[in-house]
Every structure is written in structure tokens, then in C-alpha cells.
Design an enzyme around this catalytic site. Sequence first.
Site, PDB file in Angstrom:
ATOM      1  N   PRO A 280      42.717  32.791  28.103  1.00  0.00           N
ATOM      2  CA  PRO A 280      42.274  34.611  28.293  1.00  0.00           C
ATOM      3  C   PRO A 280      41.469  34.637  29.812  1.00  0.00           C
ATOM      4  CG  PRO A 280      41.020  33.465  27.115  1.00  0.00           C
ATOM      5  CD  PRO A 280      42.194  33.024  27.185  1.00  0.00           C
ATOM      6  N   GLY A 281      41.859  35.674  30.729  1.00  0.00           N
ATOM      7  CA  GLY A 281      41.829  36.046  32.156  1.00  0.00           C
ATOM      8  C   GLY A 281      41.116  37.301  31.774  1.00  0.00           C
ATOM      9  N   ARG A 282      42.494  38.664  31.568  1.00  0.00           N
ATOM     10  CA  ARG A 282      42.342  39.858  31.784  1.00  0.00           C
ATOM     11  C   ARG A 282      41.332  40.095  30.550  1.00  0.00           C
ATOM     12  NH1 ARG A 282      46.755  42.962  34.056  1.00  0.00           N
ATOM     13  NH2 ARG A 282      47.487  40.861  34.911  1.00  0.00           N
ATOM     14  N   TYR A 323      51.742  45.040  42.202  1.00  0.00           N
ATOM     15  CA  TYR A 323      52.598  45.889  40.752  1.00  0.00           C
ATOM     16  C   TYR A 323      52.513  46.963  40.562  1.00  0.00           C
ATOM     17  CZ  TYR A 323      49.143  41.859  39.702  1.00  0.00           C
ATOM     18  OH  TYR A 323      48.153  40.807  39.670  1.00  0.00           O
ATOM     19  N   CYS A 349      46.266  50.344  57.481  1.00  0.00           N
ATOM     20  CA  CYS A 349      47.056  50.425  57.945  1.00  0.00           C
ATOM     21  C   CYS A 349      48.409  50.209  57.746  1.00  0.00           C
ATOM     22  CB  CYS A 349      46.824  50.593  59.643  1.00  0.00           C
ATOM     23  SG  CYS A 349      45.948  51.503  60.394  1.00  0.00           S
ATOM     24  N   TYR A 378      41.318  39.567  38.876  1.00  0.00           N
ATOM     25  CA  TYR A 378      42.615  39.762  39.767  1.00  0.00           C
ATOM     26  C   TYR A 378      42.047  41.206  40.337  1.00  0.00           C
ATOM     27  CZ  TYR A 378      44.740  37.910  36.230  1.00  0.00           C
ATOM     28  OH  TYR A 378      44.897  36.431  34.583  1.00  0.00           O
TER      29      TYR A 378
END
Length: 424
Positions: A280-282, A323, A349, A378
Site C-alpha cells: 500500500p502507498g496511498r 491526472y 506560468c 504522491y
Amino acid sequence: MHHFDRIDGALHAEGVSLEALAEAVGTPAYVYSSATLTRHYGLLRAALDQHAGALGEGLIAFAVKANSNLSVLATLAQLGCGADTVSEGEIRRALAAGIPAGRIIFSGVGKSDAELAFAVETGVRQINVESGAELDRLIAVAADRHAAPAIAIRVNPKIGAGGHARITTGGATDKFGVPIEEAYDLYARASASPHLTPVGLACHIGSQITTLEPMETAFRTLREMTETLRAQGHSVTRLDLGGGLGVPYHGQTDLPSIADYAAMCARVLDGLDVEAAFEPGRLLAANAGVLLSRVIQVNERADGRRFLVLDAGMNDLMRPALYDAFHDLVPVRLREGEPAPYDLVGPICESTDVFARERMLPPIQAGDLVAFMSAGAYGAVLSSEYNSRPLVPEVLVNGDQVAVVRPRPSYAEMWAREPKADWL
Ligand SMILES: *Cc1c(COP(=O)(O)O)cnc(C)c1O
């Protein structure tokens, strides 16, 4: 669940006021909550332990790419967490944070010979091989070192899933892993080599997955493959089920719970007698962090369109530009009045430096503090110094304690990283 709540009207990270933090550290800044990291790890650990019969030890290997800050990793290391890594740098970070090599998995679609050699010499728990070409290179690297590293074959089960086409990894056209037929072939080649120890299969079909079905289908494929490989005489003792479980960025209440996820995994692997691993990351990090920012000004056009210009830009939080990701934006202190729509933009910009269009917000003014929620995964890892904006700092909170765990560089420090060519 997280630990960013209002106390006396002002948003806090655990016991620390974000207003006080903004004064001390400046904005923009990432703020992480130790209690939230600990809570998420603990929930997953407890859910997996409930099914130890089917899942074995159930290693939790945090996907370092989601948040690689050394203090975040050290917080997880102290809890017994392992690491899923995708580069030599990430392996080195995990080790530096106190995660033992025996709990480090090395994944990734393009590992160089030097990185494979480093992983072999370090003695990581397992290298997840993603192609035949990589298998051949790893055999050569291991033979040179008289080693026989443990490997898993990463399968591409032709089931892509995830919150956006750009974060799907398990579809037939995605670059990750090998098709099922090829996986059998690679497993046999690995078994035949004295320089590899094939221990199992791996998959990771995507990120921000919000229903269990695609994962369950993929894991059933791994189970069937395990049975086939064993019937062919191969040893298969581990299954790496990847990460990808979604988190409630929109405050959704219909996401699969961690308990449901663990129960599904146990149901699929029941009686198979393998050690499961999870990446798991998120799930561990997203809701453990916010990006604190200050409103520079409100640009109001004659046609009524309002732009909320923030001091955080896409270089600090790239997910919306990359995304179309959604992050809730919450004023640190609420003003009374009717909500109105704002376009949330940064100072960069680029036309893609837009966090959201027509977001309904309570009245808000120049100088107000706001927090992008669920920014702990992320977020800072994808930040850059584009437009020569100093790299966004990271702060870790633990109860009433505060530590700046990545300071904002001074301009002098930034220039010092770029020695001038001696002919200039
Ligand atoms: C990115 C990644 C993960 C983590 O994905 P999350 O959606 O953050 O859980 C796990 N395993 C591999 C191989 C990855 O590339």
C-alpha cells in the site's frame, strides 16, 4: 480517518495549529500527521492479522514512491513496516530510515544492471522481475556475485483498474509485468537457473481502485497460476498482491473498508499456504498529509469568474495537472457567508497550473490560509523547483511536537547545487 481537525475554529494537525505552523515555516508546506500514519498502518496490520491463517505473516511493504520522506519512512519502520521500492535510491532511503533489507521488495519496470547488483548485494527480501530481458540480466548479475536472490515474477493479468487511465498498470497494453503465458515460461527459466530462487508471483493492477472486484479477479488468477506452477513441480511460497486500494478523496463513504479488503484477500488465498505481501502507498499516506498554502490574491473578472491565486503551484502538488486528481480545499479558518465558485490556481506560468475549476468555497480573502487535504501520497515526492520556486518543505507533527523534516532551501543553497562551468 485522519487527525486534521478544527480546534477553536482553526484547522490543526493533531495538537499543532496550522496557523502557527504557517508562521513558523512559511507557505506552501506539506504537513504530515504521525498519528494518522500510525493509525492506518495499525488498521491494516490488525485486519491482516485476523486472517493470518490464509495470509501468513502478511508483510506490509509501504510503496516508498508515495511518500519517501525519511522521517515518514522511519515512522513506519518503527511500526514494523517494510518497503516496496522502485530504484536504488528508494532502497537506500528505506535502509537509511531503518527498514531492514529483509523487508524490502524491489519492483519496477526498468531496473538497471547497477541497481540489480545493488539489490543483490544488499540482500533485499525479493526482486520482482517484470520481463524476460530483465530475468536474463539478473541471472548474469547474480552469477557474477555467486548469489541466488529470491525473485517473484510480476504478472500482468490483463485487468487494469484505478481512478484514472493514467494510473492503471494491469491492462494488456500497460508496460508493467508479463502476460500470464510468459510468466510460466519465466518461472521455469528462473527455477532452472542456479543463480535465482523463484519464490512466487506478484501483481499490482492500478492505483486508487474503489471496488474490490478487479483485485479479486486478479488475485484469483494468481491463485490459479500458483496451482499450475506447483503441478509443474515448482515451489511457490509467496504472493505479492501489490497496492492500489483507493482512499476517499471526495469524502466517499462507499469505498471498500480495510477489513473487507483483507477478508477478500483471505478468501481468495484460503488453503493455498502462501505468505502474502501487500504494497500500500496511498492507503497509508494520502490522508496523513495536507499541503498548507496561502491565498496570494483573488482575481475577479468582469464576467464574474473568480480565480483564487494560491502560493502553491503545480510544481508543489502535481496530481491535478498530471491526472485530473481531486483534492478537497479547506480554509484553515472559516469565514461566515454564502459559498461561491472559485477556480483554484497556482502562480506557475503554465495553463495546467489549475487545481480545480468552479469549486464552491466559503468567502475567502487574500492572506487566508487553506489546506489541500489528502496530499500525503504522491504530493511532495512529485514536487520540483520549476519556475525557480524553492522546493516545498515537509513538516512532521507528532502530538504537540513539530519537526521540519525537509527544510525549504535558501536561494543560496539552490544556486550552490549548480556549479558554474569553469569557462564562464
Ligand atoms: C505505485 C505502486 C504501489 C502503490 O500503489 P498505491 O496505489 O499507492 O497503493 C504498489 N506496488 C507497486 C509495484 C507500485 O508501482
